[in-house]
Design a protein around this motif. Structure first.
Motif, mmCIF file in Angstrom:
data_model
loop_
_atom_site.group_PDB
_atom_site.id
_atom_site.type_symbol
_atom_site.label_atom_id
_atom_site.label_comp_id
_atom_site.label_asym_id
_atom_site.label_seq_id
_atom_site.Cartn_x
_atom_site.Cartn_y
_atom_site.Cartn_z
ATOM 1 N N VAL A 186 -35.474 3.689 74.877
ATOM 2 C CA VAL A 186 -36.576 3.510 73.921
ATOM 3 C C VAL A 186 -36.156 2.662 72.717
ATOM 4 O O VAL A 186 -36.909 1.805 72.260
ATOM 5 C CB VAL A 186 -37.110 4.885 73.458
ATOM 6 N N LYS A 187 -34.956 2.885 72.201
ATOM 7 C CA LYS A 187 -34.508 2.089 71.048
ATOM 8 C C LYS A 187 -34.211 0.651 71.453
ATOM 9 O O LYS A 187 -33.972 -0.192 70.606
ATOM 10 C CB LYS A 187 -33.236 2.715 70.468
ATOM 11 N N ALA A 199 -42.290 -2.380 72.310
ATOM 12 C CA ALA A 199 -41.716 -2.325 73.650
ATOM 13 C C ALA A 199 -41.676 -3.741 74.214
ATOM 14 O O ALA A 199 -42.499 -4.592 73.852
ATOM 15 C CB ALA A 199 -42.562 -1.427 74.546
ATOM 16 N N HIS A 200 -40.734 -3.979 75.097
ATOM 17 C CA HIS A 200 -40.638 -5.300 75.717
ATOM 18 C C HIS A 200 -41.884 -5.532 76.592
ATOM 19 O O HIS A 200 -42.348 -4.618 77.274
ATOM 20 C CB HIS A 200 -39.377 -5.372 76.572
ATOM 21 N N GLY A 253 -36.072 -1.395 73.597
ATOM 22 C CA GLY A 253 -37.164 -2.149 74.202
ATOM 23 C C GLY A 253 -38.043 -1.341 75.138
ATOM 24 O O GLY A 253 -39.045 -1.836 75.651
ATOM 25 N N GLY A 254 -37.674 -0.084 75.345
ATOM 26 C CA GLY A 254 -38.521 0.782 76.161
ATOM 27 C C GLY A 254 -39.701 1.302 75.353
ATOM 28 O O GLY A 254 -39.819 1.038 74.149
ATOM 29 N N LEU A 255 -40.542 2.060 76.028
ATOM 30 C CA LEU A 255 -41.711 2.583 75.326
ATOM 31 C C LEU A 255 -41.570 4.094 75.138
ATOM 32 O O LEU A 255 -41.529 4.581 74.027
ATOM 33 C CB LEU A 255 -42.974 2.227 76.119
ATOM 34 N N SER A 256 -41.468 4.811 76.227
ATOM 35 C CA SER A 256 -41.380 6.267 76.091
ATOM 36 C C SER A 256 -40.541 6.912 77.178
ATOM 37 O O SER A 256 -40.751 8.073 77.502
ATOM 38 C CB SER A 256 -42.781 6.877 76.117
#
Lengths: 333, 333, 333, 333
Positions: free
Chosen positions: C201-202, C11-12, C204-207
């Motif tokens: 999510v793809k 994740a960013h 740089g996000g997490l969930s």
């Protein structure tokens, strides 16, 4: 001598004759001449434009209606003793895709407007609780009580106010109407009903019930759901013909009158034993296990409803002598 | 003169007679004397112990079986032209709770073992892809081809190897058997079938199909699912009686022979026009729109199957003269 | 060096920081200050009033939208290579209650308006066949192609004409937009979209993914369905905060630009091997099994897409040196 | 000062740190190093071989378990005040495909073995009534009572005898265990549990709950159902890492002890007002509307549970001074 249930009685001979008479080539499914008549015949009977679809069981009629009136994430309000709750193997959950039955209490399996309002009030208006979407009542009730048109109208008013679809399981509607003497129209759509499972099988039919839609806009999706649930018979004319035979010359009312009369004979035999007033063709009696055994010993068959309570059901073709003998046996207990 | 479908034909008179003969009080649902005979009669017919449940439609039979053979998160392999894919309004999705139909190709709507194996191989064995759980074939196929017992056995072998339940939609099984001359046992359980929708309605029945379970352990849950889907009629004896009448003196085979013979008459009229060999009671012909219009002008009714292609279906009661006239009309095109 | 998928990347850091910054008491579910900002922020971004709901997966976003756009008895049109068909374990069937995916063909997993129209035309308008109710496309497609706004508008027009709801799986929408340079508004609601799964999510996000509803009337039932499917997290602020961080200073576009740039570096290494033009962050290359083995031997990890075809996916945080080394290795094959 | 619910509290700093520490590339879904540790860590903790799957909500954990334990045509026995009945938007109906919740009564939302047995006895063993298939209890209960291991074992015995799957909603299991001092093993699988929703979010977690399967054979289908319901996050390591952080050095027990201690402080302030003994972190108090208003006026926020009854919930991070002030305010009413 069988007083177990009206759902096992013979079909009326005119129903059998109608089946035989329908035995020729016609268009499949509901494209035939008999099925084509249903909308018109029922619209006349109900004094308003309705859509009428044949199905083979009350469970199918009830649950097709509920699936159209309640989303998968909604709730159907009904009495805790309702047939849809107790005797349909969870069919409402299956047809709706998981909707909830929200249970109401009330004597004689009758639903009161206050019970509906209170049940709605108990639900928080958020996404965590299932919101009521429909109300379903049974008439005559599972305890053989008949709703008066005014009672249904009061329920219809609360349903409308709360935004609930309104359905009636009328497996024994004929028996109720014979008692109330009120009109089909007053007892149904004028009281706010959206859909009615109009029962014929318990009343002398063979395998055809009618699903009556007062909200005719529901017919399209219900016709799809009927097919999707395997209930669109290819030779539908044999179902339509049965229903038409039951309606002709008011056979459905005559049959219900006969069954109700037999029930009254039994009711008069032991008024003190009655659990509820007898307003249809079901009699619930306070009878000890010992007394029940004696009745069985005398050749009578019936349902043990609850400890100390039996259910007798009379049919359109109930043998008069058997009824008299059972009445005498009860009186003699 | 109607060659549209066999599902709209009349019922055989002996079926009507059986209904009339069953018209007396008995235990409700499937507790009656007629229903009680089904397991035994079919076990004799199939030369092995089976469970047999009546239902009113092929869709119900097919989908009750599939719901027992395939979990909601699985897939049913079937031909892309299968009835369950094209003509049941998504009923498999409804009965299974959302299972997927995984479509196979193959001429004449026939499924080949290689097609099954390849379809299984294409699926990654992980949680992201729906895993095949059952195989369903139609016999005779939607194009009127009959599977040989050896072909079914080859499918059964791959089904077993891949861990697939195996179901046959036998809406026109009688017509197929008349052509192959092979035994019911060889064509079904000896070939690995778990469940069979044994069709009677298209073959002279009125409203009763039989769901035959070679895996008898499935009967309990299917009986529950039958009720839950509204398919447990209260006067079930009228369904059982129809089926018994169809089986008596092999009426089901006699009816299929009559329909197949009519089909052969038509097939002989224009062998060059046949899209597929005629192995049951369906004839697919290459006929231009103009030619189709001429046949219709001459009073024949049929189904426009695809551009340049028509479908004719013959019935157990097909009028011989009509068949001859249609054969002549086709030959004269 | 991993080029397997962007869904496993880190994740960013600003997303992680946003989570840490949100770590204080607030109202549960989506009653918090972060969640409350979503509608406004996305409405600004899309230049129209939208409703925006966080969910944790693209599958949830896709299928909640489809459940609202397609009844249980309807069909969703989508490409045969669509994620909802191949990689969501049948989730559309689960969320809709058994609706059917009706598969379209077309190069590069792109859907053409003609394919939609033809699929609709192939369906008979009766109760036997499942009727199309919605159209779902993926942008960028499963083969990394970007739809132009005009292409989507053409699909939107046919969807409107045919009465279909219109949904976009935008798991890699950012990557597509970076390529087309067109606006979010033109690419979505102005082209007729009703609902969008906006992927983070793809990228740089997490969930946290966002489900954007241009038909804001759908929000109420989707909020219920989100809860009912277990997707209403109690500490929703941690999801909203992630999304807000991705939107701030257009981080989502910056990340997509970085991933796309890495993809272009790889594409330039072997233009003759490209199966499709590279318009997002996925590269499909014609590579023999032997060549693939050599790349793996050199330390590169990727997906064997089909015989003779591999898939490389670049991420927002792709190590530049690894990309250059892979480009060189591909060029040297 | 918020005593509304523990589900809105902050996450423990070590949970945030664990998320940050997990922020590097790894295999997607549950193929990462953190997820790989769960089975082992939980097997150690439970002193038996278990399978452990992360999910993001208690609703998902509960309903995935129930879907595996109860067929669509079965019933789950639970208390009428159970979270799955009242606060999950009908999710059990959705995940199971329409199964029924069969409601039990009992003080403090506790289920007694006799209630289970009686409910089973009330069901006729036929296809008309939905048959119980599973039992689900909540520990601590919705009224903050802790089951003793022996009580659970008694329920487990009746579940086994009746053929019921046995599930525990352990959203506040940690709080219960701190009170009983009994072991995880005794409280769960040794008492007959098949599946446990092991809650972390209410206890200092951020977005990860664990579904623990003592019947490890259920893991395969539940993993599929997790994906199919949109609950398989692609960056699953961030969930596994949270859980591992909660388990490390028994942080989950420390957090529960802190919350329970705060609850005891409040309980001691007004023993006469307690509706139930305080055995976890929930306090139900008899408080008039007027008194409730005064508490709110003093800056305390809480839930109006029922007329004359409020609910206070303490959290792992409850500010000690706020607790003391609330205790004083209650004592002073």
């Amino acid at each position: 001598m069988r007083f177990f249930s009206d759902n096992a009685a013979a079909a009326h001979p005119r129903v059998i004759e109608a089946i035989a008479a329908a035995n020729r080539l016609d268009t499949a499914y509901d494209g035939d001449a008999w099925s084509a008549r249903l909308d018109g015949v029922f619209s006349d009977l109900f004094e308003t434009q309705v859509r009428a679809l044949w199905v083979t069981t009350g469970t199918a009629a009830n649950c097709l209606a509920l699936a159209a009136l309640c989303p998968s994430y909604g709730a159907v309000l009904c009495h805790k003793d309702a047939h849809i709750e107790n005797d349909e193997a969870g069919a409402p959950g299956f047809f709706t895709g998981g909707a909830k039955l929200m249970l109401l209490d009330g004597p004689g399996a009758k639903v009161a407007p206050e019970a509906v309002a209170q049940a709605c009030d108990r639900v928080r208006k958020d996404v965590h609780q299932v919101q009521p979407a429909a109300l379903s009542i049974t008439n005559a009730t599972e305890y053989g009580l008949a709703y008066r048109a005014s009672e249904i109208a009061a329920l219809g008013a609360v349903a409308k106010q709360r935004g609930l679809g309104f359905h009636m399981d009328g497996a024994r509607l004929a028996n109720a109407l014979v008692t109330t003497g009120e009109s089909l129209a007053d007892t149904t759509w004028r009281a706010g009903l959206d859909a009615l499972s109009f029962g014929f099988v318990k009343n002398g039919g063979l395998s055809a019930e009618a699903l009556i839609l007062f909200r005719t806009d529901l017919a399209e999706q219900i016709a799809i759901r009927r097919k999707r649930s395997g209930h669109l018979l290819s030779k539908g004319r044999f179902l339509a013909a049965q229903i038409l035979a039951m309606l002709e010359d008011d056979l459905w009312l005559a049959n219900a009158r006969a069954a109700n009369a037999a029930a009254q004979t039994l009711a008069r035999a032991a008024p003190a034993r009655l659990v509820y007033p007898v307003e249809a063709n079901e009699i619930f009696l306070k009878v000890s296990a010992d007394e029940a055994a004696r009745l069985r010993g005398a050749g009578f068959d019936f349902y043990d409803w609850a400890p100390g309570e039996i259910r007798l059901v009379t049919s359109w073709d109930q043998n008069g002598e058997a009824v008299e003998r059972l009445a005498a046996a009860i009186a003699a207990l």
